[in-house]
Scaffold this motif. Sequence first.
Motif, PDB file in Angstrom:
ATOM      1  N   GLY A 100       0.813  -1.207   0.000  1.00 25.37           N
ATOM      2  CA  GLY A 100       0.000   0.000   0.000  1.00 25.37           C
ATOM      3  C   GLY A 100       0.841   1.249   0.000  1.00 25.37           C
ATOM      4  O   GLY A 100       0.575   2.207  -0.751  1.00 25.37           O
ATOM      5  N   ARG A 101       1.886   1.275   0.811  1.00 27.21           N
ATOM      6  CA  ARG A 101       2.738   2.464   0.881  1.00 27.21           C
ATOM      7  C   ARG A 101       3.462   2.706  -0.431  1.00 27.21           C
ATOM      8  O   ARG A 101       3.484   3.822  -0.955  1.00 27.21           O
ATOM      9  N   TYR A 102       4.060   1.660  -0.994  1.00 27.92           N
ATOM     10  CA  TYR A 102       4.804   1.833  -2.240  1.00 27.92           C
ATOM     11  C   TYR A 102       3.877   2.190  -3.398  1.00 27.92           C
ATOM     12  O   TYR A 102       4.234   2.997  -4.268  1.00 27.92           O
ATOM     13  N   LEU A 103       2.694   1.566  -3.429  1.00 26.43           N
ATOM     14  CA  LEU A 103       1.747   1.901  -4.490  1.00 26.43           C
ATOM     15  C   LEU A 103       1.309   3.354  -4.365  1.00 26.43           C
ATOM     16  O   LEU A 103       1.244   4.085  -5.360  1.00 26.43           O
ATOM     17  N   GLY A 104       1.004   3.792  -3.132  1.00 23.55           N
ATOM     18  CA  GLY A 104       0.627   5.183  -2.926  1.00 23.55           C
ATOM     19  C   GLY A 104       1.721   6.135  -3.342  1.00 23.55           C
ATOM     20  O   GLY A 104       1.477   7.137  -4.029  1.00 23.55           O
ATOM     21  N   ARG A 105       2.959   5.828  -2.969  1.00 30.32           N
ATOM     22  CA  ARG A 105       4.090   6.694  -3.334  1.00 30.32           C
ATOM     23  C   ARG A 105       4.303   6.706  -4.843  1.00 30.32           C
ATOM     24  O   ARG A 105       4.591   7.760  -5.435  1.00 30.32           O
ATOM     25  N   THR A 106       4.178   5.548  -5.471  1.00 30.90           N
ATOM     26  CA  THR A 106       4.366   5.475  -6.922  1.00 30.90           C
ATOM     27  C   THR A 106       3.335   6.340  -7.646  1.00 30.90           C
ATOM     28  O   THR A 106       3.672   7.090  -8.579  1.00 30.90           O
ATOM     29  N   ILE A 107       2.069   6.239  -7.239  1.00 25.22           N
ATOM     30  CA  ILE A 107       1.011   7.001  -7.900  1.00 25.22           C
ATOM     31  C   ILE A 107       1.193   8.501  -7.668  1.00 25.22           C
ATOM     32  O   ILE A 107       1.120   9.310  -8.612  1.00 25.22           O
ATOM     33  N   VAL A 108       1.444   8.902  -6.436  1.00 26.35           N
ATOM     34  CA  VAL A 108       1.618  10.331  -6.142  1.00 26.35           C
ATOM     35  C   VAL A 108       2.826  10.894  -6.876  1.00 26.35           C
ATOM     36  O   VAL A 108       2.767  11.989  -7.454  1.00 26.35           O
ATOM     37  N   THR A 109       3.930  10.153  -6.879  1.00 26.11           N
ATOM     38  CA  THR A 109       5.134  10.610  -7.575  1.00 26.11           C
ATOM     39  C   THR A 109       4.879  10.746  -9.072  1.00 26.11           C
ATOM     40  O   THR A 109       5.280  11.734  -9.697  1.00 26.11           O
ATOM     41  N   ALA A 110       4.207   9.753  -9.654  1.00 19.67           N
ATOM     42  CA  ALA A 110       3.917   9.801 -11.094  1.00 19.67           C
ATOM     43  C   ALA A 110       3.035  11.001 -11.433  1.00 19.67           C
ATOM     44  O   ALA A 110       3.272  11.703 -12.430  1.00 19.67           O
ATOM     45  N   ARG A 111       2.026  11.244 -10.638  1.00 16.38           N
ATOM     46  CA  ARG A 111       1.147  12.386 -10.896  1.00 16.38           C
ATOM     47  C   ARG A 111       1.903  13.711 -10.760  1.00 16.38           C
ATOM     48  O   ARG A 111       1.706  14.630 -11.556  1.00 16.38           O
ATOM     49  N   TYR A 112       2.762  13.769  -9.768  1.00 20.33           N
ATOM     50  CA  TYR A 112       3.501  15.016  -9.571  1.00 20.33           C
ATOM     51  C   TYR A 112       4.485  15.259 -10.712  1.00 20.33           C
ATOM     52  O   TYR A 112       4.595  16.376 -11.228  1.00 20.33           O
ATOM     53  N   MET A 113       5.183  14.220 -11.113  1.00 18.79           N
ATOM     54  CA  MET A 113       6.138  14.360 -12.220  1.00 18.79           C
ATOM     55  C   MET A 113       5.413  14.721 -13.510  1.00 18.79           C
ATOM     56  O   MET A 113       5.903  15.536 -14.299  1.00 18.79           O
TER      57      MET A 113
END
Length: 850
Positions: A522-535
Amino acid sequence: MSVKTNTLFHNYLLDFSNYEELLTDESKIKPEWETLLGNLRAIGSKDLISKQADIDWLLEENGVTYNVYNDPKGLNRPWNLNIIPFIIHQNEWNTIEKGIQQRSEVLNLVLKDVYGKRELLSKGIIPPEVIYAHRGFLRPCDQIQYKTSKQLLIYAADLARGPDGQMWVVNDRTQAPSGMGYALENRFSISRTVPEFFNEINVKQPSQFFRDLNRLLLHAAPDNKENPTIVILTPGPLNETYFEHSYLSSFLGLPLVKGNDLIVRYGKLWMKSLIGLKQVDVILRRVDDVFVDPLELREDSYLGIAGLMEVVRLQNVTIVNPVGSGILENPALIPFMNNICKHFLNEDLLLPQIASWWCGQEKERNYVLTHLPSLVIKKIDRPNRERIFFCEFLSKKEMNELKLEILTHPYKFVAQERIHFSSAPNFVKGQLEPRNIVCRSFSIAKDNGYSVMPGGLVRVAANREELIVSNQRGGTSKDFWVVSDKAQHNIQHYSWQKSSSNQSYGLEDVPSNTAENLFWSGRYLGRTIVTARYMRMVMNQMNNVQYNDSESQSENLKILFKSITNITSTFPGFMDDKDGKAMKNPLKEIEAVIFDTNKSGSFAQTLSSFSNSFYSLRNLWSRDMWRVFESIQKVWTDYESLDNYSIVIHTKFFDRILTRLIAFMALIEESVLVKQGLLLYFIGLQMEQAMMTIAKFRSLVIVQYEEDLEYDILESLLNSHESLNIYRYSYRSFLSLENVLNLILFDKEYARSLTYQIKRLKKDIDLLPVRNSDDLTACKRTIFEALKKIEDVQLAELTAVDQNTKMRLKLEELLSELSDLLHATSLAISDTYFNHSYQQRQLVNQKIRR
C-alpha cells in the motif's frame, strides 16, 4: 498417417538417432499419438502458431515464472510451455506407476533405517561411506520418531527412456520435490488454449491426486488434530520455483510463510500473526534440509526456524518431507537399490535404473577409470550445483585431473552410463522437431501405499542438438498425458474436505510477513502514484513554459523543481545546487529522479520496491491483477529502453503507467478480504498518501509569493492532486489559499483530503487486533493525536504570514507535527505487528559441510 507425408514433420527425422516417443520399433506412429496428430492437422500449422502465442501470452499474463540464476532476462523469467503434449498410454503407465509406488516404499524404508536401526549398514548392504560421506545425512535427525505411518510422504522420480525402450529412473527427489504446481498449470493452460486437442482422446486428470495431497496434509497433523494449521514454508521470492510455492498456497488455500513468520515456544511451533502466536501443526516444506534450523544445522541460515528440530522430536509438528530426507537424493545409493529392495520387500525393482558405479569399491573404481571417456561422473552430493563431468567432452588434461581426484577421494564419486534421452515432438516455427525429454512423476503417501499423479512434469531440451535437459539451461516444458482406452472426465474438479479448510477467518490469522508486505504494498503503491502524478504535472508545466515566456511561469518552475527533490527525498538534487547545474539542465536531474535506481526515493526505486512487495504476495492476487501488474512492468520496460527522451515522451509514459497503477489499485479489493489482511494495505496506502500530501504543502505553500506566482503554484498543486476540477465545482471562484487548504487539508467529506485520510487511518487502525481490550497500542495513540490536532486548528492562524520570514509558520508547524505523528504511527505499527528481529544462534558451532 505417415510422418514423411505430413508437412508438419518436414525434416523431422533428418538426424534421427535416439528412441523416438512418437514411433514404434517399426517406425510407425503409435496409436496413442495418431489421434493427436489428426487433431493437429485439423487445426493447421498457421493456427498452431497462433495458439502457441496464446499459450505464451496466457502464462505471462498469469505470472507463471521460473527464476533462472544469473539470467540476463531478469529474475522472474516467464515459464515456457510447448503446445504439443507428451503422451504415454495407460498400459505402459500402469507398469511405471507400480514401479514408482514400489520405489517410494523402498526409499521410505531406507529413510527409516538410516536414521533408525541402520540394518542396511550393519548387514553390509550399503557401505558406510555412502551414507556418512553424504552431506544429506544429518546427525541431529538420528533416532527421531514420527507419528505418521510413513516418513517419506512426497516423492518425485526423474524418468528417461533407456536404451531398452523402458522408462528408467535417473534421479530421486525427496527433500522438497518441485514441479507439481507447474504440471497443474500446464494442464490448465493447454485445456484452456487448445481444448480441441482433447477431441477423441481420453486423458486422465490429476484431480484425485491433489485431493489425496490435501488429505495427506490434513492427516499428517499430530494426534489427528481436527482442522489443523497447515503452512507452506518458502525460502522467499528469490527461489527458482517461488511461483509454485505461491501457486500451491493459493490452490490449496494454505498460508505461505517464511522462516521469520514462525517461532518456537514451549516445545511447539507457532506462526506470528497480528494478534500474537498461533500453533502450527503441519509444514509443507520448500526449504532445503540444512537451512531449516540455525540452532542445530546451518547457523548462518535465515530461512529456517531456530529450535524447530526439538519440536519435531517432541512430535508437536509434522514436516513434509521430514528433515534429513535429502540423504535419499544420493546417486551412490543407486548401485545398491536392487539389493535394498530385496532386503525390505523380497523382490526386484520394477523400474530399471541408470547404470551406476560407486567409486568407493575397488572393482567398480577400476572399471570407471578404464572406461572413463564413455561415462558421466558426479559427486555423490551437489549442494552448490557442482559440476557434472561429461567425460567424452573433457580434454586430456581435464581427464587426468579428474582421475587424480577420483583416486584421492574415491568415495565421493559416482559414475553413470551415458544414456541418450528419447525425443518427442516439439512445435517450433510452424513445424514439429524432435527434442530430448525427461519426465518427472510424483507420488504421495496414502493409506498403506502411495498415490501417483497420472502424468507429471515433462522437461524439454532447449535445442535440437542439446543433450542436457534443464530449465536452468533454457529448457521448456510439456503437458504430460496418460491416455486411456476408457472414457475420462476431461473437466477437472478440485474440492477439499471441509475439515481440512485452513482459511484465515480473521486478522489474527494473517502471518506477520504477509501483513507487513500488504502494508508496504500500500505504501509503495501510494508513493508510486503520487510521484507519477507530480512528475506528470511538472512535465506539463515545462511544456507550457516553452510557449509562455512569462516571468511567473519561469519562477513557478524553479519552485516546482525544488519541490521534486523535497517530495521524493532525492537529495541533494535541486536543493543544494550551488553551481546551478541542476537548474541549467533540469531535465537531466528529473530523468535521474525517474531512472536512477541507486537514488533513494527515485521513481525507479519506488516502482521496484512496489514490484518486490507485490511479488512476495503473489499467492493472494487474482489473475486480473497479474495481468495489470505485467502491463505495468511492460510499460516501464519499454519506456526505460528508449534511446531518446523528450518532455512529451515523459508525459505520455506517466499517463500510461498511471492508468494501469490506478486499475491495479481498484482490483486489490477484489483479491483480498479485509479480514485476510486488506486492512493493512489500506493503512499503508492512506499513510503514504497523507504523508506525501503534507510534503507537497510544505514544499509549495509555506512561503508567501507574489499573487500571480502563488496562483500558479496553487493550480499546480491542485493539478498534481487531481483536484482542480473538484475545486472549481466546489468553490466556483478564483484560486485562494484558504479554499485550497479547506479542500485538500480539512474537508471531511473529500476522500483525498488530509483530514479524511487521517480519519480513515484511525478507523482502520482501530480495527487492528490487540491482545486484550485494555491494550491501547502506540499506533492508536499517535493516530488519535494526529486526528485531534488537525481537527482543532484555526484556519486563520494557518494562513497568517510572518512578516520577517514571509513564511506561514503556524502551517509549517502543524504539517511538521502531523508528519512526525504519521511517521511515529508507521513505526509503531511495524514494532507492534511486524517485528521479525528475534534470532537465535548456536551456542556451540558445528561444521555442516557445504
